[in-house]
Design a protein around this motif. Structure first.
Motif, mmCIF file in Angstrom:
data_model
loop_
_atom_site.group_PDB
_atom_site.id
_atom_site.type_symbol
_atom_site.label_atom_id
_atom_site.label_comp_id
_atom_site.label_asym_id
_atom_site.label_seq_id
_atom_site.Cartn_x
_atom_site.Cartn_y
_atom_site.Cartn_z
ATOM 1 N N ALA A 1 54.715 64.162 171.264
ATOM 2 C CA ALA A 1 54.565 62.909 172.009
ATOM 3 C C ALA A 1 53.719 61.876 171.271
ATOM 4 N N GLU A 2 52.819 62.330 170.392
ATOM 5 C CA GLU A 2 51.929 61.395 169.687
ATOM 6 C C GLU A 2 52.707 60.516 168.705
ATOM 7 N N THR A 3 53.811 61.000 168.212
ATOM 8 C CA THR A 3 54.672 60.200 167.324
ATOM 9 C C THR A 3 55.998 59.998 168.055
ATOM 10 N N ALA A 4 56.105 58.872 168.743
ATOM 11 C CA ALA A 4 57.218 58.650 169.667
ATOM 12 C C ALA A 4 58.582 58.741 168.988
ATOM 13 N N GLY A 5 58.704 58.158 167.783
ATOM 14 C CA GLY A 5 59.988 58.156 167.106
ATOM 15 C C GLY A 5 60.475 59.570 166.822
ATOM 16 N N ILE A 6 59.587 60.403 166.253
ATOM 17 C CA ILE A 6 59.950 61.789 165.958
ATOM 18 C C ILE A 6 60.239 62.546 167.241
ATOM 19 N N ALA A 7 59.409 62.309 168.268
ATOM 20 C CA ALA A 7 59.588 63.015 169.536
ATOM 21 C C ALA A 7 60.967 62.744 170.139
ATOM 22 N N TRP A 8 61.352 61.475 170.182
ATOM 23 C CA TRP A 8 62.647 61.130 170.765
ATOM 24 C C TRP A 8 63.804 61.676 169.926
ATOM 25 N N MET A 9 63.700 61.555 168.595
ATOM 26 C CA MET A 9 64.798 62.012 167.747
ATOM 27 C C MET A 9 64.955 63.517 167.812
ATOM 28 N N LEU A 10 63.855 64.259 167.793
ATOM 29 C CA LEU A 10 63.924 65.706 167.905
ATOM 30 C C LEU A 10 64.460 66.133 169.264
ATOM 31 N N GLY B 1 71.082 63.270 161.461
ATOM 32 C CA GLY B 1 70.447 63.467 160.155
ATOM 33 C C GLY B 1 69.735 62.221 159.665
ATOM 34 N N ASP B 2 70.391 61.058 159.783
ATOM 35 C CA ASP B 2 69.765 59.802 159.375
ATOM 36 C C ASP B 2 68.571 59.468 160.261
ATOM 37 N N GLY B 3 68.689 59.779 161.555
ATOM 38 C CA GLY B 3 67.584 59.503 162.473
ATOM 39 C C GLY B 3 66.352 60.333 162.161
ATOM 40 N N LEU B 4 66.555 61.606 161.866
ATOM 41 C CA LEU B 4 65.420 62.470 161.502
ATOM 42 C C LEU B 4 64.779 61.997 160.206
ATOM 43 N N THR B 5 65.591 61.437 159.312
ATOM 44 C CA THR B 5 65.049 60.916 158.056
ATOM 45 C C THR B 5 64.264 59.625 158.289
ATOM 46 N N GLN B 6 64.824 58.707 159.054
ATOM 47 C CA GLN B 6 64.172 57.412 159.298
ATOM 48 C C GLN B 6 62.861 57.557 160.060
ATOM 49 N N THR B 7 62.791 58.523 160.950
ATOM 50 C CA THR B 7 61.548 58.705 161.715
ATOM 51 C C THR B 7 60.475 59.424 160.910
#
Length: 464
Positions: free
Chosen positions: A32-41, A332-338
């Motif tokens: 949750a502390e890193t919103a982008g990674i949290a949402w993509m995962l 895959g691109d989303g996990l990379t961008q975040t």
């Protein structure tokens, strides 16, 4: 409650979606502390759970994933998968398969192979006949890997032939085995040939561009083919024969050999496929992506007068698989961008025991790639991990050739169809159901890891 009943209950849509939501919510809470990674995962795990349990078709799960990415992130990211050449290679490959079916080439080739291999007394020995066909078709499918640099295209070309041949048997197990055996042979055996699979090409391409380390076609063949080429194909045949074979009292319809040979339409379709093969086999000269060869074949196959089919009548072809592929690439691109993939790769590479023996190091590289492949499609893993792995291996003084090959080995050891577009294409053909494909995939991968991987790493150690 037995295992089968439990699986069926887990695949019930309300339960499967509930499990997917719980897993996604749990992952979101952890990051949750890193919103982008949290949402993509969360989106990634939500889709993975549904792809594993399959309460709905994988393509529809892909459609949901694309929608979620569009809402949470952007439509550009959500639709990025439709910009990938590999996505459209599948689309054009489906049209190639349709043309091969409509032209009659698939039926003619399957009948001819069967009639030449199977004797008149074969109907009295169904298991012996099945065994011969399984081995012959598997070796034939593997031989295509030397000429066609895409497992996806090979599967799409041979699928109609395998279906036609399988229909000669009344026993469903034989039909499934004759489809999955050659399909898995051309897929799993591709790791032994540099140009036979896209991850191999991508990994060695990074080696040349980042470290000026070039691996030749013959060098790759020498290192990999003895164990991971022909031996692996024979292993796949053994696994498929163990899992699927006809009853001793099953019926076989022995085809009559067509003494007149192929018709003009079938010959034209074969010539068109050879044109595509020529383009694929000479990619080292012109550098065209395999999709170019597929486009040429499709354009000619459906061209009035010259072609073999009507472009207006391709409604039977199921293009829904493109939504699955597009979703996998978008994830895959989303996990990379975040930034998740860089952090994960750096963390995992820190676990490599650089002071250990080379065999242990190769095994750890294999394991790292293997773990990442549970989150992303193989091409996405190669594009993310390789640029991080190469400088790490150079800094640690590791021999780069076997390190890159260890990564490629992991990208040909899948467990679930969502991990590879090739497996999804095999599943989409409809001859084998999800359980049969997963069971065969797991068995072939486990057999490779337990039996062949130690031999391959031992060979690497002897060389380096």
């Amino acid at each position: 409650m037995d295992r089968r009943t439990l699986i069926e209950k887990a695949q019930d849509p309300p339960i499967a979606f509930l499990v997917a939501v719980i897993v996604a919510a749990s992952i979101w809470g952890l990051f949750a502390e890193t919103a982008g990674i949290a949402w993509m995962l969360s989106i990634t795990l939500f889709c993975i759970v549904l792809w594993i349990l399959t309460p709905i078709p994988p393509a529809y799960t892909g459609l949901i994933g694309i929608g979620l990415i569009a809402v949470v992130f952007s439509t550009d990211l959500a639709l990025t998968g439709f910009q990938k050449p590999a996505t459209w290679l599948i689309g054009f490959g489906l049209l190639m398969g349709e043309a091969a079916r409509k032209s009659g080439l698939a039926n003619w080739v399957g009948t001819s192979i069967t009639a030449r291999i199977v004797s008149e007394s074969a109907s009295a020995r169904p298991i012996w006949t099945y065994r011969r066909l399984l081995l012959a078709l598997s070796i034939g499918g593997h031989a295509l890997a030397f000429f066609i640099p895409s497992a996806l295209v090979r599967i799409l070309i041979i699928a109609p032939i395998l279906k036609e041949t399988g229909d000669l048997f009344s026993d469903r197990s034989a039909r499934v085995g004759l489809f999955l055996g050659p399909a898995f042979a051309t897929f799993y055996g591709s790791s032994g040939i540099l140009t036979a699979d896209l991850p191999n090409i991508m990994i060695t391409g990074f080696g040349g561009s980042i470290a000026d380390h070039h691996v030749s076609w013959t060098e790759w063949l020498f290192h990999m083919y003895p164990v991971m080429g022909l031996t692996r194909v024979l292993l796949v045949c053994g696994v498929v024969y163990y899992l699927f074979r006809p009853d001793s009292d099953s019926r076989i319809d022995i085809p009559e050999l067509n003494r007149n040979g192929a018709t003009s339409t079938e010959k034209r379709m074969l010539a068109l496929l050879l044109v595509g093969t020529g383009i694929w086999a000479t990619d080292f000269v012109h550098g065209f992506h395999p999709v170019v060869g597929a486009v040429v074949v499709v354009a000619l196959a459906f061209l009035p007068r010259i072609g073999v089919a009507d472009f207006q009548n391709v409604g039977e072809t199921d293009f829904s698989i493109l939504f699955f592929i597009a979703a996998v690439f978008a994830i895959g691109d989303g996990l990379t961008q975040t930034g998740f993939t860089d952090e994960a790769a750096d963390y995992l590479l820190a676990l490599v025991p650089t002071e250990a023996s080379l065999a242990i190091i190769f095994a750890v590289v294999f394991g790292i790639t293997f773990l990442l492949a549970f989150l992303m499609e193989g091409l996405a893993v190669a594009s993310v991990l390789t640029p991080v792995l190469i400088p790490y291996a150079e800094a640690a003084g590791l021999p780069l050739t076997p390190v890159l090959m260890s990564e490629a080995l992991a990208l040909s050891s899948y467990f679930f169809p969502y991990q590879s577009a090739v497996l999804v294409v095999i599943l989409a053909e409809g001859t084998a159901d999800t359980g049969e494909v997963v069971r065969t995939t797991v068995a072939c991968s486990l057999a490779t890891i337990v039996v062949l991987l130690p031999l391959q790493f031992a060979f690497f150690t002897l060389l380096y």
